[in-house]
Write a protein that holds these residues in place. Sequence first.
Motif, PDB file in Angstrom:
ATOM      1  N   ILE A 100       4.932  -4.822  -6.327  1.00 35.84           N
ATOM      2  CA  ILE A 100       3.976  -5.290  -5.326  1.00 35.84           C
ATOM      3  C   ILE A 100       3.202  -6.467  -5.918  1.00 35.84           C
ATOM      4  O   ILE A 100       2.462  -6.281  -6.886  1.00 35.84           O
ATOM      5  N   ARG A 104      -0.484  -9.609  -2.341  1.00 41.83           N
ATOM      6  CA  ARG A 104      -0.143  -8.887  -1.115  1.00 41.83           C
ATOM      7  C   ARG A 104      -0.958  -7.617  -0.941  1.00 41.83           C
ATOM      8  O   ARG A 104      -0.873  -6.973   0.082  1.00 41.83           O
ATOM      9  N   THR A 128      -0.229  -2.514   1.090  1.00 46.12           N
ATOM     10  CA  THR A 128      -0.037  -3.899   1.494  1.00 46.12           C
ATOM     11  C   THR A 128      -0.075  -3.914   3.010  1.00 46.12           C
ATOM     12  O   THR A 128      -0.251  -2.876   3.633  1.00 46.12           O
ATOM     13  N   ALA A 129       0.103  -5.081   3.581  1.00 43.72           N
ATOM     14  CA  ALA A 129       0.075  -5.162   5.045  1.00 43.72           C
ATOM     15  C   ALA A 129       1.230  -4.374   5.657  1.00 43.72           C
ATOM     16  O   ALA A 129       1.154  -3.956   6.801  1.00 43.72           O
ATOM     17  N   ALA A 130       2.295  -4.158   4.890  1.00 43.45           N
ATOM     18  CA  ALA A 130       3.465  -3.516   5.477  1.00 43.45           C
ATOM     19  C   ALA A 130       3.745  -2.139   4.895  1.00 43.45           C
ATOM     20  O   ALA A 130       4.341  -1.306   5.559  1.00 43.45           O
ATOM     21  N   THR A 131       3.342  -1.882   3.678  1.00 44.28           N
ATOM     22  CA  THR A 131       3.781  -0.652   3.019  1.00 44.28           C
ATOM     23  C   THR A 131       2.625   0.053   2.317  1.00 44.28           C
ATOM     24  O   THR A 131       1.570  -0.522   2.099  1.00 44.28           O
ATOM     25  N   HIS A 133       1.796   2.615  -1.109  1.00 37.22           N
ATOM     26  CA  HIS A 133       2.341   3.118  -2.370  1.00 37.22           C
ATOM     27  C   HIS A 133       1.281   3.956  -3.048  1.00 37.22           C
ATOM     28  O   HIS A 133       0.103   3.708  -2.882  1.00 37.22           O
TER      29      HIS A 133
END
Lengths: 161, 481
Positions: A100, A104, A128-131, A133
């Motif tokens: 990552i 991001r 992040t904006a998409a995922t 973790h």
Amino acid sequence: MLENAPSEHIDPRALKAWFITGILEGFVLLLIPISYLVLDRYFWDLPVIWGRVGIAVVAIYVIWEALIAPQLRMRFWRYEIRENEIDIQRGIFIIRRTLIPMGRVQHVDTEYGPVMRYFGLATLRVSTAATDHSIPALSKEKASELMGEIASLARVSDEDV
Amino acid sequence: MKMSDQKRQHPVMIILETIRLLKYGLPPLFFFALAMREEIRSIDIIPYLWGLSVLVIAFFLYSASQWYVYTYRYENGYLYIKRGLIFKKGRSIKRERVQTVNIRTDLLRRLLGVATIQIETAGGGVESEIVLSAVKLEETHRIKSYLETSGPHADHEKYGDGSGTEYEKRATYVVSSWDLFLAGATSGRIMLLFSLIATVFSQFYPYIPENVMTFLTEQIIPASDADIIPLLMVLLLLLFLSWILSILIFMILYADFTVISQNDYLQVSWGLIEQKEFTLKKNRVQALSVQEGLLRQPFGLCALTLEVAGGGVKDQGYIAIICPILRKSRLDTFLKQILPEYRMPGSMVYLPLRSRKRYLFRSLALVLIFVLLLQTVPYGWLGFLLLPPAFLMGLSRYRTGGTDINDKQLTLRFRNINRYHVLMMQDHVQSLEMSSNLFQRRSNLSTIKASVLSSPSGKSFKVVDADKREIRKIWKWFSRS
């Protein structure tokens, strides 16, 4: 899986925490076959075998969750926070490794349940904006330290862009 | 009227709004009336009519008040909205915060010469969009161009780039009707329509008199005693009908599909009956996928879609399509003109031979279990016919799989049923994941997965069973350290 796996391990106290969580989970799950057997004993005439199978399944699950899986998880779960990126490796059968970029990172959270708190552990969650973790079972100090570190590093990389 | 005056929408909004309210208000009323019907005689319909007209007048007055209190104006780089009869609400939106401006019309609005303009800001909730439902067509374009011209500050930045000569850069692409025809013919909607038509047909089938039916079939195939032939004929006819219909639908839906690239913006418009248009700032594009449908690939046709960050949720269905059909031979030119930062890779790194058996296994295993289970029913052996297609699919998936890195662009190629090329820029990839299970580790294979932002949440693309060395290259390319 790569020769240069991330350097940091998770906290060894996680073993105890996961052991206790696994046992507790087992007790809760055990209620299902037990209530089945009770119903069988006092109300209807159900085949006993399924209750026993249920108990066996729960027992195997608990052994896995409380004893084996934590060891394996411990062995493979690594992380490394570098200036420009976060590198996480996890998994037992399927080993996943995620990269990552700091720029991001949208936000960082820490969270912990009652068992984790007893052992002074916390899970670090990086979004992040998409995922999403997570790095599980870090010592609480370490988690908040990393949280601050990531937050400041992420800010720096934002300015770079 | 000066620019700074508070403006109202076109008065026909009152009528449109009344119609809209009636559309939502009438069905419950109708059912209410239906429920009452047992007790009343038909002469008693008159009070209902009275009630209806009162309702229409009430809706009309309400709409008129809405029209009266809803005002807007745009000046100094802001759009100001005022509304509310009792509770006054005002809002100002900075021009730079506007994400997209969409203009839409439907049949009624076009007859009246008005259009709906929808202004979206970042955020994505209900509150983040403003809809002026009936504004004169020229006025919508005025608002749009006003909101889309960036302020003097942005102009300054552009000159700073040193590319002053390319200041006004404009390219247009229009999809031809023949291409749309081909697209419709290969769209694969045929099966969907077929099931629809077949359902309708089966509903009406009992009403067709039997002698007519036999007469018809005897006309088609004289003196045949096989029952299956007329059935097959009907099926073929229905298939053909739904094919024609699907072509027509496609051609009407995407008629006049036009993509304009101007400076930092993409403008896309299409539609014959319901016209749609959206504008998109290019920096919101997160990934480009080139999709070649199973039926389209042999004809060298593809469709282009975009992954877009931000914007309203409900628009996602169409905001993503940048070109519904394109000849692959024109793809390079299209990209150069419309999205110059993306480039289709010339050649890609294929998957190693040792991953072929894994692809074949994955495709065949499930089908094989299914087929073996089928053996218990009569004609179950027909299930074995599924195996060759499954085998070919696995083989084709293996052959399709590929990766490429070109400067800042990562390209993943894979197939589920359709073939995809997904083109992503390094700084749009949110995170990269490589994974390998026990068996993959034994033969030095990995799966690579790249996630990008795409509203409402992320989307990820992966290539399974690639050579670990290639994956490591991608990893190095993505790593910042």
